[in-house]
Write a protein that holds these residues in place. Structure first.
Motif, PDB file in Angstrom:
ATOM      1  N   GLN A 183      -3.328  -0.529  16.050  1.00  0.00           N
ATOM      2  CA  GLN A 183      -2.297  -1.000  16.977  1.00  0.00           C
ATOM      3  C   GLN A 183      -2.143  -2.514  16.888  1.00  0.00           C
ATOM      4  OE1 GLN A 183      -2.165   1.397  20.953  1.00  0.00           O
ATOM      5  NE2 GLN A 183      -4.293   1.405  20.274  1.00  0.00           N
ATOM      6  N   GLN A 184      -3.281  -3.213  16.737  1.00  0.00           N
ATOM      7  CA  GLN A 184      -3.235  -4.669  16.609  1.00  0.00           C
ATOM      8  C   GLN A 184      -2.594  -5.073  15.278  1.00  0.00           C
ATOM      9  OE1 GLN A 184      -7.078  -6.552  16.643  1.00  0.00           O
ATOM     10  NE2 GLN A 184      -6.286  -8.438  15.779  1.00  0.00           N
ATOM     11  N   LYS A 185      -2.999  -4.447  14.187  1.00  0.00           N
ATOM     12  CA  LYS A 185      -2.486  -4.818  12.871  1.00  0.00           C
ATOM     13  C   LYS A 185      -1.027  -4.421  12.677  1.00  0.00           C
ATOM     14  CE  LYS A 185      -6.007  -6.816  10.940  1.00  0.00           C
ATOM     15  NZ  LYS A 185      -5.904  -8.249  10.554  1.00  0.00           N
ATOM     16  N   ALA A 186      -0.661  -3.266  13.254  1.00  0.00           N
ATOM     17  CA  ALA A 186       0.690  -2.763  13.055  1.00  0.00           C
ATOM     18  C   ALA A 186       1.663  -3.314  14.079  1.00  0.00           C
ATOM     19  CB  ALA A 186       0.690  -1.239  13.102  1.00  0.00           C
ATOM     20  N   GLY A 187       1.152  -3.783  15.213  1.00  0.00           N
ATOM     21  CA  GLY A 187       2.030  -4.353  16.227  1.00  0.00           C
ATOM     22  C   GLY A 187       2.774  -3.320  17.040  1.00  0.00           C
TER      23      GLY A 187
ATOM     24  N   GLU B 117     -15.623  -7.928   8.684  1.00  0.00           N
ATOM     25  CA  GLU B 117     -14.512  -8.303   7.828  1.00  0.00           C
ATOM     26  C   GLU B 117     -13.198  -7.827   8.441  1.00  0.00           C
ATOM     27  OE1 GLU B 117     -14.943  -7.987   3.561  1.00  0.00           O
ATOM     28  OE2 GLU B 117     -16.987  -7.245   3.868  1.00  0.00           O
ATOM     29  N   ASP B 118     -12.137  -8.552   8.109  1.00  0.00           N
ATOM     30  CA  ASP B 118     -10.844  -8.300   8.731  1.00  0.00           C
ATOM     31  C   ASP B 118     -10.350  -6.883   8.475  1.00  0.00           C
ATOM     32  OD1 ASP B 118      -8.275  -9.384   9.996  1.00  0.00           O
ATOM     33  OD2 ASP B 118      -7.544  -8.689   8.055  1.00  0.00           O
ATOM     34  N   TRP B 119     -10.598  -6.339   7.282  1.00  0.00           N
ATOM     35  CA  TRP B 119     -10.048  -5.031   6.931  1.00  0.00           C
ATOM     36  C   TRP B 119     -10.587  -3.904   7.796  1.00  0.00           C
ATOM     37  CZ3 TRP B 119     -13.468  -1.255   5.612  1.00  0.00           C
ATOM     38  CH2 TRP B 119     -14.717  -1.653   5.112  1.00  0.00           C
ATOM     39  N   THR B 120     -11.729  -4.101   8.440  1.00  0.00           N
ATOM     40  CA  THR B 120     -12.313  -3.026   9.247  1.00  0.00           C
ATOM     41  C   THR B 120     -11.445  -2.671  10.449  1.00  0.00           C
ATOM     42  OG1 THR B 120     -13.633  -4.617  10.524  1.00  0.00           O
ATOM     43  CG2 THR B 120     -14.646  -3.667   8.552  1.00  0.00           C
ATOM     44  N   SER B 121     -10.526  -3.561  10.821  1.00  0.00           N
ATOM     45  CA  SER B 121      -9.626  -3.240  11.931  1.00  0.00           C
ATOM     46  C   SER B 121      -8.723  -2.065  11.604  1.00  0.00           C
ATOM     47  CB  SER B 121      -8.763  -4.454  12.286  1.00  0.00           C
ATOM     48  OG  SER B 121      -9.550  -5.527  12.748  1.00  0.00           O
ATOM     49  N   PHE B 122      -8.541  -1.759  10.323  1.00  0.00           N
ATOM     50  CA  PHE B 122      -7.678  -0.650   9.932  1.00  0.00           C
ATOM     51  C   PHE B 122      -8.372   0.711  10.084  1.00  0.00           C
ATOM     52  CE2 PHE B 122      -5.826  -4.243   7.672  1.00  0.00           C
ATOM     53  CZ  PHE B 122      -4.465  -4.038   7.812  1.00  0.00           C
TER      54      PHE B 122
ATOM     55  N   LEU C  90       0.918  -0.364   3.152  1.00  0.00           N
ATOM     56  CA  LEU C  90       0.103   0.720   2.623  1.00  0.00           C
ATOM     57  C   LEU C  90      -1.283   0.745   3.241  1.00  0.00           C
ATOM     58  CD1 LEU C  90       1.083   0.827  -1.156  1.00  0.00           C
ATOM     59  CD2 LEU C  90       1.957   2.179   0.747  1.00  0.00           C
ATOM     60  N   ARG C  91      -1.785  -0.405   3.694  1.00  0.00           N
ATOM     61  CA  ARG C  91      -3.080  -0.408   4.396  1.00  0.00           C
ATOM     62  C   ARG C  91      -2.955   0.263   5.758  1.00  0.00           C
ATOM     63  NH1 ARG C  91      -6.371  -5.915   3.761  1.00  0.00           N
ATOM     64  NH2 ARG C  91      -4.558  -6.910   4.731  1.00  0.00           N
ATOM     65  N   VAL C  92      -1.803   0.078   6.431  1.00  0.00           N
ATOM     66  CA  VAL C  92      -1.566   0.781   7.691  1.00  0.00           C
ATOM     67  C   VAL C  92      -1.467   2.283   7.435  1.00  0.00           C
ATOM     68  CG1 VAL C  92       0.073   1.100   9.579  1.00  0.00           C
ATOM     69  CG2 VAL C  92      -0.477  -1.194   8.801  1.00  0.00           C
ATOM     70  N   VAL C  93      -0.792   2.672   6.336  1.00  0.00           N
ATOM     71  CA  VAL C  93      -0.686   4.084   5.985  1.00  0.00           C
ATOM     72  C   VAL C  93      -2.081   4.689   5.801  1.00  0.00           C
ATOM     73  CG1 VAL C  93       0.079   5.694   4.200  1.00  0.00           C
ATOM     74  CG2 VAL C  93       1.597   3.854   4.957  1.00  0.00           C
ATOM     75  N   ALA C  94      -2.904   4.064   4.961  1.00  0.00           N
ATOM     76  CA  ALA C  94      -4.242   4.591   4.691  1.00  0.00           C
ATOM     77  C   ALA C  94      -5.100   4.568   5.944  1.00  0.00           C
ATOM     78  CB  ALA C  94      -4.903   3.778   3.583  1.00  0.00           C
ATOM     79  N   GLY C  95      -5.000   3.486   6.734  1.00  0.00           N
ATOM     80  CA  GLY C  95      -5.789   3.396   7.957  1.00  0.00           C
ATOM     81  C   GLY C  95      -5.432   4.483   8.950  1.00  0.00           C
TER      82      GLY C  95
ATOM     83  N   THR D 234       5.937 -13.137  14.083  1.00  0.00           N
ATOM     84  CA  THR D 234       5.024 -13.674  15.097  1.00  0.00           C
ATOM     85  C   THR D 234       3.713 -12.928  15.178  1.00  0.00           C
ATOM     86  OG1 THR D 234       6.044 -12.272  16.792  1.00  0.00           O
ATOM     87  CG2 THR D 234       6.972 -14.468  16.481  1.00  0.00           C
ATOM     88  N   SER D 235       3.503 -11.870  14.347  1.00  0.00           N
ATOM     89  CA  SER D 235       2.267 -11.096  14.460  1.00  0.00           C
ATOM     90  C   SER D 235       2.023 -10.345  13.164  1.00  0.00           C
ATOM     91  CB  SER D 235       2.365 -10.089  15.616  1.00  0.00           C
ATOM     92  OG  SER D 235       3.308  -9.076  15.313  1.00  0.00           O
ATOM     93  N   ASP D 236       0.809  -9.764  13.040  1.00  0.00           N
ATOM     94  CA  ASP D 236       0.510  -8.901  11.902  1.00  0.00           C
ATOM     95  C   ASP D 236       1.474  -7.734  11.835  1.00  0.00           C
ATOM     96  OD1 ASP D 236      -1.553 -10.453  11.102  1.00  0.00           O
ATOM     97  OD2 ASP D 236      -3.143  -9.219  11.965  1.00  0.00           O
ATOM     98  N   GLY D 237       2.004  -7.323  13.010  1.00  0.00           N
ATOM     99  CA  GLY D 237       2.913  -6.196  13.053  1.00  0.00           C
ATOM    100  C   GLY D 237       4.328  -6.532  12.657  1.00  0.00           C
TER     101      GLY D 237
END
Length: 744
Positions: free
Chosen positions: A17-21, A5-10, A100-105, A364-367
């Motif tokens: 790094q990918q999600k936050a850019g 699932e996508d959320w596991t990247s966090f 907030l998902r980046v914070v928790a991750g 242009t990105s998740d970040g």
């Protein structure tokens, strides 16, 4: 095959790094910026710093986070669906709601710690590998106001000595200048994105969501939903086609937002740097396209090397962007740009700060790296202006011109005279705003003629200044209509040529001549509209000629002027290009009066004093066989049209029309047939309608129906009108009467 699932990247630093850019080395500053942005978006003041034992805190005096501890923990869970207010477009910080998902991750991936204090509770949280967040403990605290978040990171996320830099910049910019206080506008969405907003709103009543849009509040929301045929539906039930229709109806109730309403941080943020601002509107998406206003602010100062910091809606962007020099060119790379934005002396470098305020920034990105391409022109203009101002200390040695000062301050002048509401204004308002600034910076008084020339040059290079109009000078009179319309910018913009009414236009420099021509019915005898102004043709007059010529109906244009040097130039400037306008697209017929013609007519010649400077004379005079003689004659002589009596003038114009006019107007056959059909239909319809109403005894029916209606008395009406004025200060009392009458 493997799937997850996508959320596991966090859960890992690599995935973050990918999600936050951003690289791992900047994860700390990103997390702290996201928490600060959330605090500032509530309108609160934020305080940030380091904790004594390691870690960081972000505290604010805002409304706090509502809900039970488990609900707050859910906000910090990485496996929750994306929850964000950003789909409702506003010029606020952030973009997609991953913060907030980046914070928790970050806490989970580095084995850090996280706590939230809000509503007199201190809540210890622990993000889990399964994507949830556990409430470890809840204790009571004395401070019930605002929110305080404490966070620490483990060694998996590298130390960053500038961890608080982005958060500090956001906090510094937060409460400077003016901020947008309005609602999201229906003009800020295209059809697909508006449908996404509705879909994400789920079970929210449609009327409730529409009421959150600019111009759609109160009872209007119900009218809009009803007009779209959507009744009592909830947002999630609306399909894409219905969403597009609803969007168009909502736009009918709202004006596009002027960019100046978005506000600005202003020059006080960096008082020792040069400041410039530029604004515009960009279109995005598919029909109906989103019309996105934006403001670009730039601060610039000389520095040892080129630097560029970019913020969007008062918070730093995480995408990489830099400025470089290539000879005189200043180039910007990153966030969609690989462009030269301005030029400056090769031996000078500049530190530039940019802030773009907009309700929508493409990413242009998740970040959330922004795509600045749609804003390139305004970024270039703002940077160029700020850099030019930053170089001004050198210019003050003696080379600073009035034109430089006017152009450097033109945007500020426009913003001041038009206001946040974006009112129309005239050129003289700009002049009076800029005159003391020019005096202060150059020591010389700005003259209106010089200012007008600067503005004409500016518009020739950049297009017309939005919202500026010219005061009416002169008029146009239509034949067969007994109507005279003043000539001004606003009139020309709204002008509609009456269909098949005239096939000629006569431009005459004497305003008073129109009255005699109207009395003689000269306009009707020649099917000729008459346009006049005092002396040289105004820009509005030339624009109207262009508009008439571009119409489907052909028209011949004639010019009449005095037999003097200025008169010959009136014709030439009417025909040819000027700094602000290209040449006319039709050959204008010069009817005179010419000096040789006036002498043949034995009209009174007026002698003029010879001047040191030679008077300008049109090229067509110089090109005559005896051109040099007439050029010299016009230096000291003139003959006015007024030298003719009114009968002479009318007879003279009649001869000119016989020679050049081409006859009366007879439209094409299909127009004649349609006109006859329309008039017959109109006459028959009136006769039949009158007969039916008479036979139905309509007056008696109306009287009977009115008698059955119960109406409120005057006192109740007055009370309702007073309530209307509270809700809608620009309403008229008749609006309430109209509403009441419609309810009976």
């Amino acid at each position: 095959m493997f799937e997850r699932e996508d959320w596991t990247s966090f859960r890992t630093v690599e995935g973050l790094q990918q999600k936050a850019g951003v690289a791992a080395s900047k994860l700390r500053r990103l997390v702290l910026k996201e928490l600060t942005d959330n605090a500032l978006d509530t309108g609160a003041r934020a305080h940030i710093g380091e904790l004594p034992g390691g870690g960081y805190f972000i505290a604010d005096d805002g409304p706090g986070i509502g809900g039970e501890p488990e609900q707050i923990a859910r906000l910090f869970s990485i496996n929750r669906p994306m929850v964000s207010s950003k789909l409702l477009r506003l010029p606020t910080r952030g973009a997609l709601g991953n913060g907030l998902r980046v914070v928790a991750g970050s806490v989970l991936a580095s084995s850090g710690s996280l706590s939230v204090s809000t509503g007199s509770r201190h809540i210890e949280l622990r993000p889990e590998l399964d994507g949830t967040t556990t409430v470890l403990s809840v204790t009571q605290v004395d401070d019930p106001l605002g929110t305080r978040i404490e966070i620490s990171f483990g060694p998996a996320i590298p130390e960053d000595k500038h961890a608080l830099y982005w958060a500090s910049v956001a906090e510094l910019m937060a409460h400077r200048g003016q901020s947008f206080t309005g609602k999201s506008s229906p003009w800020w969405y295209d059809a697909p994105q508006f449908h996404e907003l509705l879909s994400a709103s789920g079970d929210t009543p449609l009327r409730e969501l529409v009421a959150r849009l600019d111009g759609c509040t109160g009872g209007k929301a119900g009218e809009i939903v009803a007009a779209a045929g959507l009744g009592r539906m909830v947002c999630g039930e609306v399909g894409r086609d219905k969403a597009a229709k609803l969007l168009e109806i909502a736009r009918d109730h709202a004006r596009p937002v002027n960019p100046k309403r978005l506000g600005a941080v202003g020059p006080e943020l960096f008082p020792h740097r040069a400041y410039a601002t530029w604004s515009g509107v960009a279109s995005f998406g598919i029909e109906p396209r989103a019309e996105i206003p934006y403001v670009v602010e730039a601060w610039a100062g000389e520095d040892e090397e080129m630097q560029l910091v970019l913020c969007v809606n008062r918070t730093p962007v995480t995408g990489n962007i830099r400025a470089t020099r290539d000879g005189r060119k200043i180039n910007v790379f990153g966030c969609g740009l690989r462009h030269t934005v301005t030029e400056a002396p090769k031996d000078k470098n500049f530190s530039v700060r940019l802030n773009i305020i907009t309700p929508y920034m493409p990413i242009t990105s998740d970040g959330k790296a922004p795509d600045l391409t749609p804003f390139l022109a305004e970024i270039g203009s703002a940077v160029a202006k700020a850099v030019r101002k930053a170089r001004r200390p050198d210019a003050r040695a003696g080379s600073l011109s009035q034109k430089d000062v006017v152009l450097d301050n033109l945007d500020d002048a426009i913003a001041a005279v038009s206001g946040k509401e974006g009112y129309r204004f005239n050129a003289r308002q700009l002049f009076y705003f800029l005159r003391p600034i020019v005096m202060d910076e150059t020591g010389k008084e700005l003259k209106i003629d010089h200012f007008t020339g600067v503005i004409d040059d500016f518009e020739a290079e950049n297009g017309e200044i939005a919202l500026m109009y010219r005061e009416p000078r002169g008029s146009i009179t239509h034949p067969h209509r007994d109507e005279t319309i003043t000539l001004g910018t606003l009139m020309v913009e709204e002008y509609e040529r009456p269909a098949w009414t005239f096939n000629k236009v006569l431009y005459i420099e004497k305003e008073g001549a129109q009255e005699a021509l109207k009395q003689n019915r000269w306009l009707e005898r020649h099917d000729c509209a008459v346009m006049s102004s005092k002396g040289f043709s105004t820009r509005a007059a030339r624009d109207l000629i262009d508009k008439l010529v571009e119409h489907d109906e052909s028209v011949a244009v004639f010019c009449v002027h005095d037999a003097d040097a200025s008169g010959t130039m009136i014709y030439q400037t009417l025909q040819e290009a000027t700094k602000a306008r290209s040449a006319r697209k039709i050959k204008i017929v010069n009817l005179g009066l010419e000096p040789w013609e006036a002498i043949d007519m034995e009209l009174e010649v007026e002698s003029l004093e010879e001047t040191k400077r030679e008077k300008a004379v049109a090229d067509y005079v110089r090109e005559r066989e005896e051109g040099e003689f007439w050029v010299n004659w016009l230096q000291t002589n003139r003959v006015e049209l007024n030298a003719m009596t009114t009968p002479q003038l009318i007879e003279w114009l009649d001869r000119k029309m016989t020679q050049f006019g081409g006859g009366k107007l007879i439209p094409p056959d299909d127009v004649l047939e349609r006109e006859l059909s329309d008039q017959i239909e109109s006459r028959v319809r009136a006769e039949v309608t009158e007969r039916i109403l008479r036979e139905a005894n309509i007056e008696a029916q109306v009287i009977e129906a009115i008698a059955a209606i119960q109406t409120p008395d005057g006192a109740k009406l007055a009370s309702g009108i007073a309530e209307l004025f509270k809700r809608q200060p620009d309403a008229e009392w008749r609006d309430h009467i109209r509403e009441v009458s419609g309810d009976q």
